[in-house]
Design a protein around this motif. Structure first.
Motif, mmCIF file in Angstrom:
data_model
loop_
_atom_site.group_PDB
_atom_site.id
_atom_site.type_symbol
_atom_site.label_atom_id
_atom_site.label_comp_id
_atom_site.label_asym_id
_atom_site.label_seq_id
_atom_site.Cartn_x
_atom_site.Cartn_y
_atom_site.Cartn_z
ATOM 1 N N ARG A 1 0.833 -1.203 0.000
ATOM 2 C CA ARG A 1 0.000 0.000 0.000
ATOM 3 C C ARG A 1 0.869 1.255 0.000
ATOM 4 N NH1 ARG A 1 -2.949 3.490 4.043
ATOM 5 N NH2 ARG A 1 -4.827 4.195 2.939
ATOM 6 N N ALA B 1 -8.643 6.281 -4.038
ATOM 7 C CA ALA B 1 -8.539 5.770 -5.409
ATOM 8 C C ALA B 1 -7.430 4.732 -5.497
ATOM 9 C CB ALA B 1 -8.282 6.916 -6.378
ATOM 10 N N ALA B 2 -6.301 5.012 -4.882
ATOM 11 C CA ALA B 2 -5.199 4.044 -4.889
ATOM 12 C C ALA B 2 -5.608 2.764 -4.167
ATOM 13 C CB ALA B 2 -3.964 4.660 -4.233
ATOM 14 N N SER C 1 -8.013 0.542 -6.203
ATOM 15 C CA SER C 1 -7.378 -0.122 -7.345
ATOM 16 C C SER C 1 -6.768 -1.467 -6.987
ATOM 17 C CB SER C 1 -6.293 0.793 -7.941
ATOM 18 O OG SER C 1 -5.164 0.878 -7.074
ATOM 19 N N HIS C 2 -6.584 -1.740 -5.695
ATOM 20 C CA HIS C 2 -5.968 -3.001 -5.271
ATOM 21 C C HIS C 2 -6.946 -4.171 -5.316
ATOM 22 C CE1 HIS C 2 -1.952 -1.773 -3.997
ATOM 23 N NE2 HIS C 2 -2.480 -0.676 -3.505
ATOM 24 N N TRP D 1 -17.221 1.810 -6.951
ATOM 25 C CA TRP D 1 -16.229 2.725 -6.373
ATOM 26 C C TRP D 1 -16.902 3.957 -5.779
ATOM 27 C CZ3 TRP D 1 -10.958 3.101 -9.429
ATOM 28 C CH2 TRP D 1 -10.376 1.839 -9.478
ATOM 29 N N LEU E 1 -8.507 9.200 -10.307
ATOM 30 C CA LEU E 1 -8.814 7.838 -10.757
ATOM 31 C C LEU E 1 -8.022 7.445 -12.006
ATOM 32 C CD1 LEU E 1 -12.731 7.959 -10.499
ATOM 33 C CD2 LEU E 1 -11.113 7.193 -8.750
ATOM 34 N N PRO F 1 -4.912 7.127 -13.041
ATOM 35 C CA PRO F 1 -3.826 6.121 -13.083
ATOM 36 C C PRO F 1 -4.319 4.679 -13.007
ATOM 37 C CG PRO F 1 -3.291 7.904 -11.554
ATOM 38 C CD PRO F 1 -4.742 8.063 -11.918
ATOM 39 N N TYR F 2 -5.572 4.483 -12.598
ATOM 40 C CA TYR F 2 -6.065 3.135 -12.349
ATOM 41 C C TYR F 2 -7.172 2.693 -13.303
ATOM 42 C CZ TYR F 2 -3.932 5.048 -8.171
ATOM 43 O OH TYR F 2 -3.085 5.697 -7.311
ATOM 44 N N LEU F 3 -7.623 3.597 -14.165
ATOM 45 C CA LEU F 3 -8.698 3.289 -15.096
ATOM 46 C C LEU F 3 -8.259 3.615 -16.511
ATOM 47 C CD1 LEU F 3 -11.706 4.783 -13.094
ATOM 48 C CD2 LEU F 3 -11.094 2.364 -13.303
ATOM 49 N N LYS F 4 -8.472 2.711 -17.432
ATOM 50 C CA LYS F 4 -8.036 2.911 -18.809
ATOM 51 C C LYS F 4 -9.030 3.738 -19.616
ATOM 52 C CE LYS F 4 -5.497 -1.466 -18.935
ATOM 53 N NZ LYS F 4 -5.375 -2.793 -19.592
#
Length: 466
Positions: free
Chosen positions: A46, A88-89, A92-93, A139, A332, A334-337
């Motif tokens: 984390r 958000a980080a 993403s886990h 989310w 968000l 960095p974690y969603l395309k």
């Protein structure tokens, strides 16, 4: 002339489509079961929460960053408000449903509120979209329910109470999504939450008086009221912004060249006008720009470049206050395309228009110097919010339910409401999972808030109360 499709054929096509959407929703349970959505254990890798906050601070105005830390230090609920990047980080886990909607990205209790529709009717809706981006529906639900549990603790209630309120909010979301799944596209799109629905939340006389006071206060939050509060007469009698350091300051106070910044604002306004509907552009052109100043807003947004602009009507000098707010990349992203938008101002505005039942007539976006992006909206337009710290247990639960209903309606405008409803089902597995998640993440928020307090105490970061 093309022949009409027989009604029986349309019915078969519709039934087939609905069946496939229901199947897609139920298939998502294989990606993540409803009960496991409530699991939270910090992963071994984390990210350090303070490292996340300090990375954000690197792009903010240095003179305002201590105010941000000061506001986040005030309470665990304030910390949660200012830390969507940390959550958000964390989100993403975990695996997600893959059921995509336009996310608010920061759907905590205080980002729902009152504002005026173009018809001057008070409505209740989500009101902050700085982090909006397409992503898995749960989310936003997790952000909302976590905020309920943290608010319950702040108000002196037990974790059982917080879990209960969070569970009811998730249940309201699920029940509303089920109703929307059976409605037509147009009925879903036109559906809105009238502000008077807040009165139905108040089960006791005291609660009703508090809601009535909130509605009355919102109705008073007009441009004329802002004129009296935020301006004073200039040398020529024209209203001028009354500075209120450190929250409303001239550009020069933070080291900016006033003339250069004023010119930047004017260029931004020229670009902004082109993003408005033609009729609203015509209306805006009937106002003349007077001046602007830097204004500190919110908790998580503190330190971004945010200006308040004063305009006056040509005929009667009617005031119009606009907020010109910098839009950075969503936390968000960095974690969603999906949903990457090169223009961050356009991302915010398009997300807001998609999620809100009705939006500010002056909502638009613009490009600024040095690759910066902005969005523009009215600063005060009958805006109001609930006083979460003053809520009793009954009111907190009822308000959480209203927010859950509102969030479901916002998600249904962009996502597959049939598939989401099929995933959620008719039982309470998801509701109870969100109740568990809320308390577990409230524990995490307590740990992270303590880390901030330690960083302030040891001088790692500077904190200022404002």
């Amino acid at each position: 002339m093309r022949a009409a499709v027989p009604e029986s054929t349309v019915e078969r096509m519709t039934n087939s489509s609905l069946a496939s959407r229901v199947a897609a929703g139920r298939a998502a349970r294989k990606l993540i079961t409803r009960s496991s959505t409530g699991d939270w254990t910090p992963p071994p890798d984390r990210r350090d929460p303070m490292a996340i906050l300090q990375k954000q601070a690197a792009t903010r105005l240095p003179g305002l960053v201590p105010i941000r830390y000061g506001r986040m230090a005030a309470s665990e609920f304030a910390f949660l408000r200012g830390a969507p990047a940390i959550m958000a980080a964390d989100l993403s886990h975990s695996p997600n449903t893959g059921l995509t909607v336009q996310l608010c990205g920061d759907a905590h209790l205080s980002n729902f509120g009152l504002y005026a529709s173009p018809e001057r009717r008070l409505v209740f809706d989500l009101n902050d979209f700085d982090e909006t981006l397409p992503g898995p529906f749960e989310w936003d639900v997790k952000r909302l329910t976590a905020s309920i549990a943290v608010a319950a603790r702040q108000n002196g209630f037990t974790d059982e109470c917080g879990s209960h309120a969070a569970t009811h909010a998730a249940r309201a979301y699920r029940a509303t999504m089920a109703r929307l799944a059976g409605m037509s596209e147009l009925d879903v799109w036109y559906r809105s939450v009238d502000a008077t629905m807040m009165l139905q939340l108040a089960k006791r006389p005291k609660g009703r008086r508090e809601v009535e006071a909130s509605l009355s206060e919102a109705e008073r939050h007009t441009n004329l009221q802002a004129l009296r509060k935020l301006t004073g007469p200039g040398p020529d009698g024209t209203p001028r912004i009354r500075y209120q350091p450190p929250l409303l300051v001239p550009f020069a106070e933070l080291g900016f060249d006033r003339d250069a910044e004023e010119e930047t604002i004017r260029r931004v306004f020229t670009d902004y006008r082109s993003t408005l509907q033609e009729d609203r552009r015509t209306l805006l052109e009937r106002f003349r720009y007077v001046e602007s100043a830097l204004k500190v807003v919110g908790v998580g947004s503190v330190g971004t470049r945010c200006s308040m602009a004063l305009l006056l009507g040509e005929t009667t000098a009617t005031p119009l206050f606009l907020q010109v707010k910098e839009a950075e990349e969503s936390v968000l992203a960095p974690y969603l395309k999906a949903g990457r938008d090169d223009h961050q101002g356009h991302r915010v505005v398009s997300g807001q228009r998609l999620m809100q039942a009705t939006s500010d007539i002056f909502l638009g976006w613009a490009s600024g110097p040095a690759g910066r992006y902005f969005y523009v909206r009215q600063l005060r337009d009958m805006k109001g919010s609930a006083n979460v710290p003053e809520m009793d247990k009954t009111m907190l639960r009822a308000y959480g339910e209203l927010c859950g209903q509102t969030l479901a309606r916002a998600h249904a405008r962009s996502g597959d409401r049939v598939a989401i409803s099929a995933y959620l089902g008719s039982g309470d597995s998801f509701d109870r999972a969100m109740g568990r998640w809320a308390v577990a993440y409230a524990d995490q928020t307590r740990v992270d808030h303590k880390a901030l307090m330690t960083a302030i105490k040891t001088g790692v970061v500077l904190s200022v109360d404002a």
